[in-house]
Design a protein around this motif. Structure first.
Motif, PDB file in Angstrom:
ATOM      1  N   VAL A 105       0.844  -1.193   0.000  1.00 17.62           N
ATOM      2  CA  VAL A 105       0.000   0.000   0.000  1.00 17.62           C
ATOM      3  C   VAL A 105       0.883   1.247   0.000  1.00 17.62           C
ATOM      4  N   SER A 106       0.469   2.272  -0.738  1.00 18.02           N
ATOM      5  CA  SER A 106       1.186   3.552  -0.672  1.00 18.02           C
ATOM      6  C   SER A 106       0.922   4.211   0.679  1.00 18.02           C
ATOM      7  N   LYS A 107       1.944   4.863   1.223  1.00 20.40           N
ATOM      8  CA  LYS A 107       1.759   5.578   2.488  1.00 20.40           C
ATOM      9  C   LYS A 107       0.614   6.576   2.367  1.00 20.40           C
ATOM     10  N   LEU A 108      -0.052   6.813   3.484  1.00 24.11           N
ATOM     11  CA  LEU A 108      -1.262   7.629   3.482  1.00 24.11           C
ATOM     12  C   LEU A 108      -0.917   9.113   3.441  1.00 24.11           C
ATOM     13  N   SER A 109      -1.737   9.887   2.752  1.00 19.34           N
ATOM     14  CA  SER A 109      -1.574  11.342   2.778  1.00 19.34           C
ATOM     15  C   SER A 109      -2.760  11.915   3.544  1.00 19.34           C
ATOM     16  N   ALA A 110      -2.469  12.656   4.593  1.00 16.88           N
ATOM     17  CA  ALA A 110      -3.531  13.145   5.483  1.00 16.88           C
ATOM     18  C   ALA A 110      -3.748  14.641   5.302  1.00 16.88           C
ATOM     19  N   ASP A 111      -4.992  15.026   5.394  1.00 18.38           N
ATOM     20  CA  ASP A 111      -5.382  16.429   5.273  1.00 18.38           C
ATOM     21  C   ASP A 111      -5.237  17.118   6.639  1.00 18.38           C
ATOM     22  N   GLN A 112      -4.318  18.084   6.718  1.00 17.62           N
ATOM     23  CA  GLN A 112      -4.060  18.737   8.004  1.00 17.62           C
ATOM     24  C   GLN A 112      -5.174  19.685   8.435  1.00 17.62           C
ATOM     25  N   SER A 113      -6.113  19.985   7.558  1.00 17.25           N
ATOM     26  CA  SER A 113      -7.211  20.875   7.955  1.00 17.25           C
ATOM     27  C   SER A 113      -8.064  20.237   9.053  1.00 17.25           C
ATOM     28  N   ALA A 114      -8.018  18.903   9.161  1.00 14.99           N
ATOM     29  CA  ALA A 114      -8.794  18.207  10.200  1.00 14.99           C
ATOM     30  C   ALA A 114      -8.283  18.527  11.607  1.00 14.99           C
ATOM     31  N   LEU A 115      -7.081  19.089  11.698  1.00 11.14           N
ATOM     32  CA  LEU A 115      -6.461  19.304  13.011  1.00 11.14           C
ATOM     33  C   LEU A 115      -7.049  20.493  13.767  1.00 11.14           C
ATOM     34  N   PHE A 116      -7.606  21.449  13.065  1.00 13.76           N
ATOM     35  CA  PHE A 116      -7.924  22.726  13.707  1.00 13.76           C
ATOM     36  C   PHE A 116      -9.412  23.075  13.676  1.00 13.76           C
ATOM     37  N   ARG A 117     -10.280  22.069  13.640  1.00 11.84           N
ATOM     38  CA  ARG A 117     -11.718  22.350  13.648  1.00 11.84           C
ATOM     39  C   ARG A 117     -12.115  22.953  14.985  1.00 11.84           C
ATOM     40  N   LYS A 118     -13.069  23.867  14.945  1.00 12.41           N
ATOM     41  CA  LYS A 118     -13.401  24.683  16.117  1.00 12.41           C
ATOM     42  C   LYS A 118     -13.693  23.851  17.370  1.00 12.41           C
ATOM     43  N   SER A 119     -14.484  22.794  17.248  1.00 14.24           N
ATOM     44  CA  SER A 119     -14.772  21.956  18.418  1.00 14.24           C
ATOM     45  C   SER A 119     -14.208  20.558  18.209  1.00 14.24           C
ATOM     46  N   ALA A 136      -2.337  16.715  38.988  1.00 10.07           N
ATOM     47  CA  ALA A 136      -3.463  17.530  38.507  1.00 10.07           C
ATOM     48  C   ALA A 136      -4.437  17.819  39.639  1.00 10.07           C
ATOM     49  N   LYS A 137      -5.039  19.012  39.589  1.00 14.19           N
ATOM     50  CA  LYS A 137      -5.956  19.445  40.642  1.00 14.19           C
ATOM     51  C   LYS A 137      -7.371  18.878  40.457  1.00 14.19           C
ATOM     52  N   HIS A 138      -7.731  18.517  39.206  1.00 15.54           N
ATOM     53  CA  HIS A 138      -9.077  17.982  39.016  1.00 15.54           C
ATOM     54  C   HIS A 138      -9.061  16.779  38.077  1.00 15.54           C
ATOM     55  N   THR A 139     -10.149  16.024  38.099  1.00 22.47           N
ATOM     56  CA  THR A 139     -10.208  14.784  37.339  1.00 22.47           C
ATOM     57  C   THR A 139     -10.613  15.047  35.883  1.00 22.47           C
ATOM     58  N   CYS A 140     -10.470  14.014  35.076  1.00 25.84           N
ATOM     59  CA  CYS A 140     -10.851  14.099  33.664  1.00 25.84           C
ATOM     60  C   CYS A 140     -12.355  14.330  33.506  1.00 25.84           C
ATOM     61  N   TYR A 141     -13.134  14.072  34.578  1.00 27.89           N
ATOM     62  CA  TYR A 141     -14.589  14.245  34.497  1.00 27.89           C
ATOM     63  C   TYR A 141     -14.997  15.709  34.740  1.00 27.89           C
ATOM     64  N   GLY A 142     -14.042  16.517  35.205  1.00 30.55           N
ATOM     65  CA  GLY A 142     -14.331  17.930  35.445  1.00 30.55           C
ATOM     66  C   GLY A 142     -13.931  18.819  34.286  1.00 30.55           C
ATOM     67  N   TYR A 143     -13.232  18.249  33.305  1.00 32.93           N
ATOM     68  CA  TYR A 143     -12.793  19.039  32.152  1.00 32.93           C
ATOM     69  C   TYR A 143     -13.921  19.107  31.122  1.00 32.93           C
ATOM     70  N   ASP A 144     -14.036  20.248  30.440  1.00 36.66           N
ATOM     71  CA  ASP A 144     -15.055  20.427  29.400  1.00 36.66           C
ATOM     72  C   ASP A 144     -14.505  19.921  28.060  1.00 36.66           C
ATOM     73  N   TRP A 145     -14.846  18.672  27.746  1.00 38.21           N
ATOM     74  CA  TRP A 145     -14.337  18.042  26.524  1.00 38.21           C
ATOM     75  C   TRP A 145     -15.100  18.480  25.273  1.00 38.21           C
ATOM     76  N   THR A 146     -16.110  19.353  25.427  1.00 34.00           N
ATOM     77  CA  THR A 146     -16.872  19.770  24.248  1.00 34.00           C
ATOM     78  C   THR A 146     -16.155  20.884  23.476  1.00 34.00           C
ATOM     79  N   GLN A 147     -15.139  21.501  24.086  1.00 33.94           N
ATOM     80  CA  GLN A 147     -14.382  22.538  23.383  1.00 33.94           C
ATOM     81  C   GLN A 147     -13.304  21.887  22.508  1.00 33.94           C
ATOM     82  N   GLY A 148     -12.767  22.656  21.571  1.00 33.27           N
ATOM     83  CA  GLY A 148     -11.702  22.151  20.711  1.00 33.27           C
ATOM     84  C   GLY A 148     -10.511  21.714  21.557  1.00 33.27           C
TER      85      GLY A 148
END
Length: 273
Positions: free
Chosen positions: A109-123, A206-218
């Motif tokens: 298989v040829s090595k994959l070419s990835a689109d870097q625009s996927a990295l910076f989506r707002k959320s 860390a001062k707080h757990t992974c359940y206290g972080y807002d994962w809905t942001q980018g």
């Protein structure tokens, strides 16, 4: 096309066979821009994922696996155009896959070419690997990222090679489902910060757990090496540290398990909150 008309390679001294077997080494994968995949499932995933599959090689004694025979007869997508089919002896199959009990099929298989625009989506949600060296861990993290619908995975310098046969195998085909980018984190992370992405990693302090972080942001989720965690340069750029709470007696989770826990908390907040 009947498989009886496919060329048969029986000697491990054949130049083509030597070229395929050379792809077991990273330097030859880098030079050729090609890599090996093995087994019916991965070959099917590559074809369905629109990867550029160049050659499919199958064990002449076993014949073309049934699922691939159907694919060959029915799939007229760009992925199958110009595809070369070759039958090979058990010795050739073994030499090219580096295993004593070779699979019934492998592909180039040829090595994959990835689109870097996927990295910076707002959320968006991107998983960043910093020095993850175990192919099983790296592959499992790609699989988990795919399972929760992450936007991309980044392999920083010092990580295991993405195209290592064990890494590819442990992704179970997810390598063909989402963008995976190999990059210098010192160059890419400042770009992410400039575009408003939050950089989150784990820390026992860390001062707080992974359940206290807002994962809905980018979010870029930073996961460090198995033995040392995040490198100092990457840790300095981190916006937030979280801890995965443990109430039993286990000292820690391995990096793939930890990443999976965090990714599923992100999925819970984004889809099921």
């Amino acid at each position: 096309m009947n498989e009886n008309f496919d060329p048969l390679l029986s000697s491990v001294q054949n130049d083509k066979v030597k070229q395929w077997a050379s792809l077991l080494d990273k330097k030859n994968r880098d030079r050729s821009g090609q890599f090996l995949i093995e087994g019916v499932h991965l070959v099917l995933e590559a074809l369905h994922g629109q990867a550029k599959v160049l050659t499919i090689v199958y064990d002449t004694e076993r014949g073309i696996p049934a699922e691939l025979a159907v694919e060959r007869e029915t799939n007229d997508s760009p992925a199958t155009l110009g595809l070369e089919w070759v039958q090979a002896s058990r010795q050739v199959m073994s030499k090219c896959t580096g295993t004593d009990t070779p699979p019934p099929v492998f592909a180039i298989v040829s090595k994959l070419s990835a689109d870097q625009s996927a990295l910076f989506r707002k959320s968006g949600l991107v998983v960043v690997l910093d020095g993850v060296r175990d192919p099983g861990n790296a592959g499992t993290i790609i699989r988990s990222a795919d399972a929760v619908g992450a936007d991309a995975v980044i392999f920083g310098k010092g990580c295991v090679d993405l195209y290592n046969l064990k890494t590819v195998r442990s992704t179970m085909g997810s390598i063909f489902h989402l963008p995976i980018i190999e990059a210098d984190l010192k160059e890419l992370i400042p770009q992410a910060k400039a575009k408003g992405m939050k950089l989150v990693g784990t820390s026992l302090q860390a001062k707080h757990t992974c359940y206290g972080y807002d994962w809905t942001q980018g979010t870029w989720l930073l996961m460090g090496s198995e033995s040392e965690g995040l490198s100092p340069a990457v840790r300095e750029l981190m916006d937030e540290a979280v801890i995965i709470p443990m109430t039993g007696q286990a000292e820690s989770l391995n990096v793939a398990m930890a990443a999976t826990v965090l990714l599923y908390e992100s999925l819970r907040q984004r889809r099921f909150n």
